[in-house]
Scaffold this motif. Structure first.
Motif, short mmCIF file in Angstrom:
data_model
loop_
_atom_site.label_atom_id
_atom_site.label_comp_id
_atom_site.label_asym_id
_atom_site.label_seq_id
_atom_site.Cartn_x
_atom_site.Cartn_y
_atom_site.Cartn_z
N LEU A 158 -17.58 75.33 19.82
CA LEU A 158 -17.24 75.53 21.24
C LEU A 158 -17.17 74.20 21.99
N LEU A 159 -18.05 73.27 21.62
CA LEU A 159 -18.04 71.94 22.25
C LEU A 159 -16.75 71.19 21.93
N VAL A 160 -16.30 71.29 20.69
CA VAL A 160 -15.05 70.63 20.29
C VAL A 160 -13.87 71.24 21.05
N LEU A 161 -13.86 72.57 21.19
CA LEU A 161 -12.79 73.23 21.93
C LEU A 161 -12.77 72.77 23.39
N TRP A 162 -13.95 72.71 23.99
CA TRP A 162 -14.02 72.25 25.39
C TRP A 162 -13.53 70.82 25.52
N ALA A 163 -13.92 69.97 24.57
CA ALA A 163 -13.49 68.57 24.61
C ALA A 163 -11.98 68.46 24.44
N ILE B 200 -9.78 66.79 27.44
CA ILE B 200 -9.04 65.55 27.18
C ILE B 200 -7.54 65.78 27.35
N SER B 201 -7.03 66.90 26.79
CA SER B 201 -5.60 67.18 26.94
C SER B 201 -5.23 67.42 28.39
N PHE B 202 -6.10 68.08 29.14
CA PHE B 202 -5.83 68.33 30.56
C PHE B 202 -5.71 67.01 31.32
N MET B 203 -6.66 66.10 31.09
CA MET B 203 -6.64 64.82 31.81
C MET B 203 -5.41 63.99 31.44
N LEU B 204 -5.06 63.99 30.15
CA LEU B 204 -3.90 63.22 29.71
C LEU B 204 -2.60 63.78 30.28
N ALA C 13 8.90 71.26 25.49
CA ALA C 13 7.91 71.09 26.56
C ALA C 13 7.71 69.63 26.90
N VAL C 14 7.75 68.75 25.91
CA VAL C 14 7.62 67.31 26.16
C VAL C 14 8.83 66.80 26.94
N ASN C 15 10.02 67.23 26.55
CA ASN C 15 11.24 66.77 27.22
C ASN C 15 11.27 67.16 28.69
N PHE C 16 10.71 68.33 29.02
CA PHE C 16 10.76 68.84 30.40
C PHE C 16 9.42 68.73 31.12
N GLN C 17 8.46 68.02 30.51
CA GLN C 17 7.13 67.88 31.09
C GLN C 17 6.54 69.24 31.47
N ASP C 18 6.68 70.19 30.56
CA ASP C 18 6.16 71.54 30.78
C ASP C 18 4.67 71.55 30.43
N VAL C 19 3.85 71.20 31.41
CA VAL C 19 2.43 70.97 31.18
C VAL C 19 1.72 72.22 30.69
N ALA C 20 2.04 73.38 31.24
CA ALA C 20 1.35 74.61 30.86
C ALA C 20 1.56 74.92 29.37
N VAL C 21 2.79 74.72 28.90
CA VAL C 21 3.09 75.00 27.49
C VAL C 21 2.38 74.00 26.59
N LEU C 22 2.42 72.72 26.96
CA LEU C 22 1.76 71.69 26.15
C LEU C 22 0.26 71.92 26.08
N GLN C 23 -0.34 72.27 27.21
CA GLN C 23 -1.79 72.53 27.23
C GLN C 23 -2.15 73.69 26.31
N ALA C 24 -1.35 74.75 26.36
CA ALA C 24 -1.61 75.91 25.51
C ALA C 24 -1.46 75.57 24.03
N ILE C 25 -0.46 74.77 23.68
CA ILE C 25 -0.23 74.39 22.28
C ILE C 25 -1.40 73.56 21.76
N VAL C 26 -1.88 72.62 22.58
CA VAL C 26 -3.01 71.79 22.16
C VAL C 26 -4.26 72.64 21.93
N VAL C 27 -4.53 73.54 22.86
CA VAL C 27 -5.74 74.37 22.74
C VAL C 27 -5.63 75.33 21.56
#
Length: 314
Positions: free
Chosen positions: A13-18, A22-26, A268-282
Motif C-alpha cells: 500500500l505504501l508503494v502504491l501511495w508513493a 510522485i506521478s501526480f506531482m510530476l 495521452a502524452v501527446n495531448f497532455q491528458d493528465v487523468a489518463v496518464l495518472q490512471a495508467i501509472v497507478v
C-alpha cells in the motif's frame, strides 16, 4: 505469520501511495494548462466564464493540495475522472484497452519463464555443456536490450524476410506471436542465468551427493530434489522483472500497432491528458505491486524454512 502478511500488505500500500503521489506531482509540473491548451482555441469561441466552468468540471481550478486530495479520493472509489482529449470516462477507456495489454503481458511472462526453464534443463543435460557455458556468459544487462529494436528486428526477420508470421491483418493468435517474443526474450535471459546459478548451488550441497550415492540418476536428482530448491529464488526475481515486462508491453504495442495501454498512453502524452496518464501509472503500479505481493505471500507456503523462521520470530 500474521505479522509477516500484514507487513507485506502495508509495504504494498505504501508503494502504491508513493507511485500515485510522485506521478501526480510530476504530471502537475508539466508546462502549460492542458484545459486551456485544448479549449482556448478561437475555433471553440468560448468565453472566460465558460472556460472557468470547464476548468471546474475537470477539477483544475483548485489549489494543488485540494486537487491532490480530490484525485486520491476519487481513485479510492474507482473514479479515474474524464479524458480531456475524448471527453469520456477514463475507466471506459481502460476497460477497452486494458485486456489487450494484460493478455500480452501474461503470455509474455509465461513464455519468458518457460524459455528460462527450457534453457536451464538443456544446459544440465549431458551433451549440452556448451549451452551451459554460453548461458552463463550472457551478461545480466541483456535485459536492457531496447524492446522497440527487438520488435523491429523480429518483424524484419520473421515477417519480411522469412514470411513466417504476417504483420498485416494477422489472425488473433498470429498477431500475438512476435509481440509475445518481443516482451519475453529480454527477461528470459536473466531468469535463466539466475536459475542456472541456483541449480549449480543446489547440486553442490551435501544432500545431493548423498542421493547420488544411493544410485539416483542425474535427471532424477534434478527433478525430485534440485528443481524445487532452485526455482524458489527465481520467483522473487520474476516478480521484479514483471515491471520490466509491463514497460516492454507498452512499447511493444506501439511497435506492432496493437490496441492497448501503450497506444492510450502515447495519445495521452501527446495531448497532455493528465487523468489518463495518472490512471495508467497507478494501474501499472498496482499490477506490479500485486504480483510481488502474491510472490511474497507464496514464499512461506513453498519454503518450509521461512515458515520456521517466521514462527521463531513470533
Amino acid at each position: 505469520m500474521a505479522r509477516y502478511v500484514l507487513s507485506r500488505i502495508g509495504q504494498a500500500l505504501l508503494v502504491l501511495w508513493a507511485a500515485f503521489t510522485i506521478s501526480f506531482m510530476l504530471l502537475q509540473a508539466m508546462p502549460g494548462d492542458a484545459v486551456l491548451i485544448k479549449f482556448q482555441s478561437p475555433e471553440y469561441g468560448l468565453s472566460p466564464e465558460q472556460l472557468a466552468d470547464i476548468r471546474a468540471a475537470y477539477a483544475a481550478d483548485g489549489s494543488l493540495a485540494s486537487q491532490y486530495l480530490q484525485t486520491i479520493g476519487n481513485f479510492l472509489t474507482g473514479n479515474f475522472g474524464y479524458s480531456l482529449q475524448r471527453g469520456v470516462a477514463v475507466s471506459a477507456q481502460l476497460a477497452a484497452n486494458l485486456p489487450s495489454t494484460i493478455r500480452l503481458a501474461g503470455y509474455g511472462f509465461a513464455a519468458a519463464l518457460i524459455l528460462a526453464v527450457i534453457l536451464a534443463i538443456f544446459s544440465n543435460i549431458s551433451g549440452f555443456g556448451r549451452l551451459h557455458s554460453f548461458i552463463h556468459s550472457i551478461p545480466s544487462l541483456f535485459v536492457s536490450v531496447p524492446t522497440f529494436w527487438l520488435g523491429i528486428m523480429l518483424i524484419q526477420i520473421f515477417s519480411f524476410r522469412l514470411k513466417l508470421v504476417p504483420v498485416i491483418n494477422p489472425g488473433p493468435w498470429e498477431g500475438l506471436i512476435l509481440p509475445v517474443l518481443t516482451v519475453a526474450v529480454p527477461i528470459s535471459a536473466p531468469m535463466a542465468q539466475i536459475l542456472l546459478r541456483n541449480v549449480d548451488e543446489v547440486l553442490a550441497r551435501p544432500f545431493v551427493a548423498v542421493v547420488r550415492a544411493k544410485g539416483a540418476s542425474h535427471s532424477w536428482v534434478l527433478w525430485r530434489h534440485v528443481a524445487k530448491n532452485a526455482l524458489l529464488p527465481v520467483l522473487t526475481v520474476a516478480g521484479v522483472l514483471f515491471g520490466e515486462l509491463l514497460a516492454g508491453a507498452v512499447v511493444t504495442e506501439a511497435v506492432f500497432g496493437l490496441n492497448g495501454i501503450g497506444g492510450l498512453a502515447e495519445q495521452a502524452v501527446n495531448f497532455q491528458d493528465v487523468a489518463v496518464l495518472q490512471a495508467i501509472v497507478v494501474i501499472s503500479a498496482a499490477a506490479f505491486v500485486t504480483i510481488n505481493l502474491a510472490i511474497d505471500l507464496l514464499y512461506p507456503v513453498l519454503d518450509p524454512r521461512l515458515r520456521t523462521k517466521l514462527g521463531t520470530v513470533q
